[in-house]
Design a protein around this motif. Structure first.
Motif, PDB file in Angstrom:
ATOM      1  N   VAL A  61       0.826  -1.207   0.000  1.00 35.56           N
ATOM      2  CA  VAL A  61       0.000   0.000   0.000  1.00 35.56           C
ATOM      3  C   VAL A  61       0.867   1.267   0.000  1.00 35.56           C
ATOM      4  O   VAL A  61       0.694   2.133  -0.862  1.00 35.56           O
ATOM      5  N   VAL A 111      -2.304  -1.549  -6.435  1.00 37.57           N
ATOM      6  CA  VAL A 111      -2.608  -0.300  -5.715  1.00 37.57           C
ATOM      7  C   VAL A 111      -2.427   0.893  -6.649  1.00 37.57           C
ATOM      8  O   VAL A 111      -3.279   1.787  -6.725  1.00 37.57           O
ATOM      9  N   LEU A 132      -6.337   6.860  -1.341  1.00 37.20           N
ATOM     10  CA  LEU A 132      -6.559   5.487  -0.867  1.00 37.20           C
ATOM     11  C   LEU A 132      -8.017   5.238  -0.485  1.00 37.20           C
ATOM     12  O   LEU A 132      -8.625   4.257  -0.902  1.00 37.20           O
ATOM     13  N   ILE A 163      -9.133  -1.532  -4.432  1.00 36.85           N
ATOM     14  CA  ILE A 163      -7.967  -2.175  -3.810  1.00 36.85           C
ATOM     15  C   ILE A 163      -8.371  -3.522  -3.202  1.00 36.85           C
ATOM     16  O   ILE A 163      -7.634  -4.506  -3.309  1.00 36.85           O
TER      17      ILE A 163
END
Lengths: 270, 339
Positions: A52, A128, A159, A166
């Motif tokens: 990540v 990612v 994110l 993801i």
């Protein structure tokens, strides 16, 4: 594990295709399944913890990112591409000295975790990166002009918005790691793969082979099911219709656009 | 208030250097809405990025309430950005956050306590008329409602300057009208300076006190909206209120293009003109509206007399600016050649 397996097969005839009695297959497979889950669990934890931040970094080093840097982006991208381009079996063999340096051994679960993590991180970093790329760039601009720091931007405007995507990628990645763990079985890492190779492949034990296949299919199907559920739960479109319905008499989706109806109360605020 | 001084922005280096903004000056007082219009590629979005301090100008400055914001360090810039609220085109909401959570974003970044943030968000939701939509996700809101959320978010940190970057583009006319009214109301209540960047001339008429036209990185014309409309030689004024095709004139009549000046024009001027000239006056086409209490617009009429000097005197008395069709000046007006 392998000791247990040796005990079970010790006194059995080896001239038929069914070496291990069906009744004993669960006793053989369940500990192996446990090993696989431990292996994949450890690897996926490492993969997420490293992938990540690494994926966010490479996304923001790219042109138009928060820390645009062409040179650093190229180097990092190359390293990841190299990790991605080697077939897992070759990668595993090629980094044996490194694995031994890290874990002190080149067999067993610890030895399998190192190459699996490396392959998994390279894979997940790209996932990612790709997920972040699909988040509208306008949101980064919104966050910046709202006074966000770089970390806050990455967390909230990149994110967080990419979470469903993801998780979808994480599902694919986990399944790939289950597959890799089976390949790692060949270097004595234990797990389902080890059972499949030593019984199914080396001893032509079709019963065990069939059972490992069933277990693997069930495992992969379960991971996919859980992954799909999580993607649905984290997507605003899908989740909101479930979460919000009980609140009001009419669902917002069926309501006609009501911008023209002037707001009722406006107290002097701000 | 906000002032933009000799703003210049270049991209690239050497032979590939492109000057996007070339010495821009703008000044917006408190309680003023100033529009910047221009074709795409004129530099509007770069101007928006410079004013919201997302891009550093190559030279020149952005000054808010006397503080020069364009010369700050990266860390100070982050704080300075909070003094300018930005309203983006309608896609600027976070899809996985509710309306309330979207509005609370700037407060979250600032580190406001959850309790205080909740109170402020409730206040803002109420302010933009969305008190009952707090828990809705963006996809559950209409375009106009989403834009209200965007406005509330821009107001969260109590800025004195609002930058609206194509905020009404893509909205239907009804929603645009409602957003325009809300912005005007906020301007009055909160004493905001609003820079309204758009390509929609219609919206400019509804919202702006003053307007500037940006073309190839320069401001080619600017002024108060009403002044520009009253000036028949202003191409920006004509662009704001375009002359459309009119019906053909009767035979032997002279066609006049009439523009409402800054002095009040009697509503019955067509009848008055006919009576005073003792001739026929035909209305061929007109567009007249009242903006902030002043009637503006233009008309095309046909007058059945050859005494042009007399007609001109009457127009002058009525407060109208008139040009004869076929005259050189009018041709230029109609083709938009006048600079």
């Amino acid at each position: 594990m392998s000791v247990l397996a040796a005990d079970i097969t010790a006194g059995l005839p080896s001239d038929t295709g069914f070496n291990v009695p069906i009744a004993q297959i669960p006793a053989l497979l369940l500990p192996a399944l446990g090993d696989t889950l431990i292996m994949v669990g450890i690897v996926m934890t490492i993969v997420v913890l490293v992938g990540v931040p690494l994926g966010s970094l490479i996304h923001n080093l790219a042109p138009g990112g928060l820390f645009e840097n062409r040179a650093a982006h190229s180097v990092l991208s190359w390293v990841i591409s190299i990790g991605r381009s080697l077939p897992f079996l070759i990668l595993m063999a090629a980094i044996v000295p490194f694995t031994r340096f890290i874990t002190g051994t080149n067999i067993g679960i610890p030895a399998a975790v190192v190459p699996m993590s490396i392959a998994g991180i390279a894979f997940f970093t790209r996932i990612v990166e790709n997920s972040l790329r699909s988040v509208p760039i306008a949101l980064t601009r919104v966050a910046r002009s709202s006074g966000a720091s770089s970390l806050q931007i990455i967390r909230t405007a990149q994110l967080s918005e990419a979470v469903p995507s993801i998780i979808g990628g994480l599902t694919i990645n986990t399944i790939a790691m289950i597959e890799y763990s089976a390949i790692a079985g060949t270097i004595g890492a234990g797990g389902i793969g080890y059972v499949a190779v030593t019984y199914g492949y080396d001893r032509f034990d079709n019963g065990v082979m069939l059972a490992t296949i069933v277990v693997l299919v069930a495992l992969v199907a379960t991971v996919q099911l859980v992954g799909d559920r999580l993607v649905r739960a984290t997507t605003a479109h899908a989740a909101a219709s479930v979460r919000r319905r009980p609140r009001g008499p009419s669902t917002p989706l069926t309501r006609r656009p009501s911008t023209a109806t002037e707001p009722t109360t406006r107290s002097a605020t701000s | 208030m906000i002032r933009v001084d000799q703003l210049r922005k270049e991209f690239g280096h050497g032979a590939q250097r492109a000057v996007v903004l070339d010495g821009l000056d703008l000044s917006i007082e408190a309680r003023e809405i100033s529009a910047v219009v221009g074709p795409s590629g004129a530099g509007k979005s770069t101007l928006a990025q410079c004013v919201s301090l997302l891009e550093r100008p190559t030279s020149g400055s952005v000054i808010v309430n006397g503080d020069v914001l364009s010369e700050l360090s990266e860390r100070e810039l982050r704080v300075a950005r909070r003094r300018i609220g930005t309203i983006f085109q309608s896609d600027g909401l976070f899809s996985r956050r509710t309306a309330a959570a979207n509005i609370g974003l700037p407060l979250e970044y600032l580190g406001v306590t959850p309790a205080e943030s909740r109170r402020r968000v409730a206040e803002l939701l109420d302010r933009v008329g969305l008190a009952d939509k707090a828990g809705h996700y963006p996809h559950q809101l209409s375009g106009g409602q989403r834009q209200r959320v965007g406005i509330a978010r821009a107001l969260a940190l109590r800025p004195s300057v609002i930058l609206s970057d194509e905020a009404t583009s893509g909205l239907d006319p009804e929603a645009t009208g409602a957003i325009v009214e809300l912005l005007k109301e906020l301007r009055d209540d909160l004493e905001l300076s609003i820079l309204f960047i758009t390509h929609e001339m219609d919206t400019v008429l509804q919202i702006a006190d003053s307007v500037a036209r940006l073309d190839q990185g320069r401001i080619v014309e600017s002024g108060h909206v009403l002044d520009l409309l009253a000036d028949p030689t202003s191409s920006l004024g004509r662009a704001l209120q375009p002359r459309r095709a009119h019906q053909p004139a009767p035979a032997d009549a002279t066609v006049w293009a009439v523009t409402y000046g800054s002095e009040p024009v009697p509503a019955d001027w067509v009848g008055l003109l006919a009576a005073r000239l003792d001739t026929t006056v035909s209305l061929l086409g007109a567009s007249i509206e009242t903006l902030r209490g002043t009637t503006t617009g233009h008309a095309t009429i046909a007058v059945s007399t050859r005494r042009h000097d007399l007609v001109e005197v009457e127009f002058h008395v009525l407060g109208l600016d008139a040009r004869r069709a076929g005259s050189e000046a009018l041709l230029e007006l109609e083709t938009g050649v006048v600079a």
